[in-house]
Design a protein around this motif. Sequence first.
Motif, short mmCIF file in Angstrom:
data_model
loop_
_atom_site.label_atom_id
_atom_site.label_comp_id
_atom_site.label_asym_id
_atom_site.label_seq_id
_atom_site.Cartn_x
_atom_site.Cartn_y
_atom_site.Cartn_z
N TYR A 207 29.17 45.09 25.27
CA TYR A 207 29.26 46.35 26.02
C TYR A 207 30.67 46.94 26.02
O TYR A 207 30.89 48.02 26.59
N LYS A 208 31.65 46.27 25.45
CA LYS A 208 33.02 46.78 25.49
C LYS A 208 33.14 48.08 24.70
O LYS A 208 32.74 48.17 23.53
N GLY A 209 33.68 49.08 25.36
CA GLY A 209 33.86 50.38 24.73
C GLY A 209 32.60 51.20 24.62
O GLY A 209 32.63 52.29 24.02
N LYS A 210 31.48 50.73 25.19
CA LYS A 210 30.22 51.45 25.09
C LYS A 210 29.65 51.86 26.45
O LYS A 210 28.53 52.37 26.50
N VAL A 211 30.39 51.67 27.52
CA VAL A 211 29.89 51.93 28.86
C VAL A 211 30.57 53.18 29.41
O VAL A 211 31.81 53.27 29.44
N ASP A 212 29.76 54.13 29.84
CA ASP A 212 30.29 55.36 30.43
C ASP A 212 30.18 55.36 31.95
O ASP A 212 30.92 56.10 32.61
N CYS A 213 29.27 54.56 32.50
CA CYS A 213 29.06 54.53 33.94
C CYS A 213 30.12 53.64 34.60
O CYS A 213 30.39 52.52 34.15
N ASP A 214 30.73 54.15 35.65
CA ASP A 214 31.77 53.38 36.35
C ASP A 214 31.17 52.15 37.04
O ASP A 214 31.82 51.09 37.09
N ALA B 229 30.59 46.17 37.16
CA ALA B 229 29.76 44.97 37.14
C ALA B 229 30.14 44.04 35.99
O ALA B 229 30.25 42.82 36.16
N LEU B 230 30.37 44.61 34.80
CA LEU B 230 30.74 43.79 33.66
C LEU B 230 32.12 43.17 33.85
O LEU B 230 32.36 42.02 33.46
N ASP B 231 33.05 43.94 34.43
CA ASP B 231 34.39 43.39 34.69
C ASP B 231 34.31 42.25 35.70
O ASP B 231 35.01 41.22 35.56
N ARG B 232 33.47 42.42 36.72
CA ARG B 232 33.30 41.36 37.72
C ARG B 232 32.75 40.09 37.07
O ARG B 232 33.20 38.98 37.35
N ALA B 233 31.80 40.25 36.16
CA ALA B 233 31.21 39.10 35.49
C ALA B 233 32.24 38.40 34.59
O ALA B 233 32.31 37.16 34.55
N ALA B 234 33.06 39.17 33.89
CA ALA B 234 34.07 38.57 33.01
C ALA B 234 35.10 37.79 33.80
O ALA B 234 35.52 36.69 33.40
N VAL B 235 35.52 38.32 34.95
CA VAL B 235 36.51 37.63 35.78
C VAL B 235 35.94 36.33 36.33
O VAL B 235 36.61 35.29 36.35
N LEU B 236 34.71 36.37 36.81
CA LEU B 236 34.11 35.17 37.39
C LEU B 236 33.90 34.08 36.35
O LEU B 236 34.02 32.89 36.66
N LEU B 237 33.59 34.45 35.11
CA LEU B 237 33.41 33.44 34.07
C LEU B 237 34.72 32.74 33.74
O LEU B 237 34.74 31.56 33.37
N LYS B 238 35.83 33.45 33.89
CA LYS B 238 37.13 32.83 33.63
C LYS B 238 37.59 31.95 34.80
O LYS B 238 38.33 30.99 34.60
N MET B 239 37.13 32.26 36.00
CA MET B 239 37.57 31.52 37.19
C MET B 239 36.81 30.20 37.36
O MET B 239 37.42 29.16 37.60
N SER B 240 35.53 30.20 37.26
CA SER B 240 34.74 29.00 37.53
C SER B 240 33.51 29.00 36.64
O SER B 240 33.10 30.02 36.11
N LYS B 241 32.95 27.82 36.52
CA LYS B 241 31.75 27.65 35.71
C LYS B 241 30.56 27.18 36.54
O LYS B 241 29.49 26.95 36.01
N GLY B 242 30.74 26.99 37.81
CA GLY B 242 29.67 26.48 38.67
C GLY B 242 28.86 27.61 39.27
O GLY B 242 28.92 28.76 38.85
N GLY B 243 28.09 27.24 40.32
CA GLY B 243 27.30 28.24 41.02
C GLY B 243 28.18 29.21 41.78
O GLY B 243 29.18 28.83 42.39
N LEU B 244 27.81 30.48 41.74
CA LEU B 244 28.62 31.53 42.34
C LEU B 244 28.16 31.91 43.73
O LEU B 244 28.88 32.60 44.44
#
Length: 465
Positions: free
Chosen positions: A283-290, A295-310
């Motif tokens: 989805y990088k560079g293909k999303v026009d909706c803020d 949502a995608l940025d939130r998911a990318a940050v959480l994947l870098k922080m932890s790998k367990g249940g959120l």
Amino acid sequence: MATECQAWLNDNLVENNPLSSSLLSSDDEKVETLNIDNEINGNWITATSSTIHEARVKAKAKRRLRKNSSRDSGRGDSLSDNGESLRAVLVPPTSPKGKLLDRKSRSGKGRGLLKKGGAGGKGVWGSPGEVYDLEEIDVKDPNYDEDQENCVYETVVLPLDEGVFEKTVTPIVQEYFEHGDTNEVAELLSELNLGEMKSDVPMLAVSLALEAKASHRELTSRLLTDLCGKLLSTADVEKSFDRLLRELPELVLDTPGAPQLVGQFIARAVGDKILSRDYIESYKGKVDCDHARAALDRAAVLLKMSKGGLWGIGGGQRPVKQLIKEINLLLKEYLLSGDVAEAERCLQELEVPHFYHEFIYEAVVMVLESTGETTFKMVLQLLKFLWESSVITVDQMRRGFERVYMEIPEINIDVPHAYSVLEQFVEQSFNAGVINKKLRDLCPCRGRKRFVSEGDGGRLKLESY
């Protein structure tokens, strides 16, 4: 003299003299025999031979009816004296169903067994215990069709349309939030012909979880993981999240935090390996909706922080020690910030309303262990706010204070002035309307001996404070 006797005999003739029977001629004997033969059933009949024959036939018929009257009483016809048919009065039979429904033989012969072995009659499908085999197909039957031999009959379930799908699946997901059994949900969904609506199951579950609690979101993530591979494929899950990202502007209207929550669902799905790691990169560079970008940025940050249940373990499923630890952290954070609304929100996020008495207990103990008046006033303010907002019930408030009353002797060992501080706090709580008079009167107080004053002769006075 002889002449007079003859005249008297001529004037008085004798009839039917038995003495004269021996003097009768042969003709008179035939006449007498005919008269005797004309007597039938005790009745004298003086008629022709044809009339006598008819009378004998009727008498024979009457004797036959009288002979069978014991068996056929109550039904049938009888003949009158004139030979006319008369309907007899029906006599109720001894059997409750009547003799007409009796399956025993009416001929008076046989052993009294049922007709056809009990297999005859209306509504009877054969004798008891009889097993019917499969009927063989008769090729000579005029209705025989060769194509019927290879036919396979199956129950066809029509695929669900969009309206019926939402009405059918929504109660299943809501019930799952109560019992948490993913196998039951999979079994119920497998009985439905979802068809092309199969990819809408994850979207519907996530949409319902956005408006629910954190524990329900954790259950939703587990449901998606268990359904993937059994009922859903990875392509179905990706298609569902694509639609969620497109409809985020509408979801934000009902749930303002929908972008962050959808991002957490995406991160959890990638962590559970039901979404590929390249999903976010695609989805990088293909999303026009803020909202979708957030949502995608939130998911990318959480994947870098932890790998367990959120979402964490929700509600009463957490250990008691962990709940006590979180309650102490909540109280300490409140004493630093002083924000009662934030403290209320954090308390409700724990999802343990049955355990709020522990919150009351820890708050009162914190007041007893404090040294200044700041903690005293802030905790009293927090309890008053939670009481007025109906977050804490009367029962939980009572149980929390009673626990402090029971353990005050042990607390007093570490805190010498615990009794006096507790008495003051209970009195202030009663004035603020947090507790009632009965609970206030149950507050324990420690008595001590001291001299009243100098010059009292060494008298001792019991006083409580």
